[in-house]
Design a protein around this motif. Structure first.
Motif, short mmCIF file in Angstrom:
data_model
loop_
_atom_site.label_atom_id
_atom_site.label_comp_id
_atom_site.label_asym_id
_atom_site.label_seq_id
_atom_site.Cartn_x
_atom_site.Cartn_y
_atom_site.Cartn_z
N THR A 299 -4.66 5.86 2.55
CA THR A 299 -3.97 4.72 3.36
C THR A 299 -2.47 5.24 3.28
N ASN B 76 -4.97 -7.05 4.13
CA ASN B 76 -6.27 -6.41 3.52
C ASN B 76 -6.86 -5.28 4.50
N ARG C 172 -2.96 -3.46 -4.48
CA ARG C 172 -4.33 -3.90 -5.19
C ARG C 172 -5.31 -3.11 -4.45
N LEU C 173 -6.02 -2.38 -5.18
CA LEU C 173 -7.16 -1.46 -4.90
C LEU C 173 -8.39 -2.05 -5.29
N TRP D 55 -7.37 -2.10 0.12
CA TRP D 55 -6.42 -2.24 -0.21
C TRP D 55 -5.47 -3.08 0.18
N SER D 56 -4.50 -3.69 -0.52
CA SER D 56 -3.50 -4.44 -0.09
C SER D 56 -2.23 -4.00 -0.92
N GLU E 52 -11.94 -4.79 -8.94
CA GLU E 52 -10.59 -4.33 -8.90
C GLU E 52 -10.62 -3.04 -9.71
#
Length: 263
Positions: free
Chosen positions: A98, A74, A214-215, A163-164, A254
């Motif tokens: 990122t 994360n 996932r943001l 973010w992940s 999300e």
């Protein structure tokens, strides 16, 4: 005459003893020279593979199992925007930035360049896991996610983006084939044959070139320990909880991938 005879007899025995010991000494010296080289240890295998050692005929990653859509760490991917003390929401613009790249989880500092035997093996293995929906990053190329977005920060809160990345986690072991036999064999493994502790994480890239993942927008109530910790730290110094896992003082929303602009 008796003394003379004894003296000659004593000297003769000394010579015989010396001559008898000489072959044994020669054998003792020769024994270490006949010992074969010791078998390569798992750490030596990983070091030789990483360095693309000249001792190797080949080094390859052998995949045993995989997990698609494995979420990575994360990460906080924007600056923190402060709306503390306000009784109303605020519309704020965030610069989100990122990147994703292939990573190898074996031991600290382990790398394998693309042009090495092992790097080529990682690349070839990765080809098995692309799908009609996603590509995966098989080499050490970096894919960037960078855009600006205006969103809502809640009253008396701080806001930022998290973010992940989604990754394909392929696990297995290293198999090294040496040019010269060691302890009677040429093939050795790290950590062991059939193991699943070497992980290669291949980033998943959507067909439009955007990293899959996932943001989410995270709002944190001002005056809470969580907010104080965030305001007094840098991105690199904090490990953030995952989506929906941060507690009652934090709200996560999300962002659909369809709203993330393609590069």
């Amino acid at each position: 005459m008796t003394r003379t005879g004894r003296s000659r007899s004593h000297r003769s025995k000394k010579k015989r003893i010396t001559l008898a010991l000489a072959p044994l000494a020669a054998v003792a010296v020769a024994v270490p020279l006949m010992n074969p080289a010791g078998a390569a240890t798992p750490s030596e295998v990983s070091a030789d593979c990483s360095a693309d050692s000249d001792k190797l005929e080949n080094c390859e990653f052998v995949d045993v199992q995989f997990k698609r859509d494995s979420l990575g760490p994360n990460q906080r991917v924007s600056a923190v925007t402060d709306n503390c003390g306000s009784t109303s929401t605020a519309s704020k613009t965030f610069n989100v930035s990122t990147s994703v790249t292939r990573t190898i989880q074996l031991e600290d500092g382990f790398t394998a360049a693309v042009d090495t035997k092992l790097g080529n093996s990682f690349f070839e293995i990765g080809a098995k896991f692309s799908t009609s929906e996603i590509n995966i990053t098989r080499d050490d190329k970096t894919t960037t996610l960078q855009f600006s977005r205006t969103d809502t920060v809640q009253a008396d809160s701080i806001g930022f983006f998290m973010w992940s990345a989604k990754r394909t986690d392929v696990s297995g072991y290293l198999k090294a084939t040496y040019k010269e036999a060691q302890d009677g064999g040429k093939v050795f493994f790290s950590p062991s044959e059939g193991a699943t502790s070497v992980h290669v994480f291949y980033p998943q890239i959507l067909r439009n070139g955007t990293p899959d993942g996932r943001l989410w927008l995270r709002n944190v109530k001002c005056g809470t320990p969580e907010a104080s910790g965030l305001l007094n730290s840098t991105r690199a110094l904090r490990s953030e909880p995952g989506f929906g896992e941060a507690g009652e003082n934090i709200t996560d929303v999300e962002i659909p991938l369809s709203e993330i602009p393609a590069p």
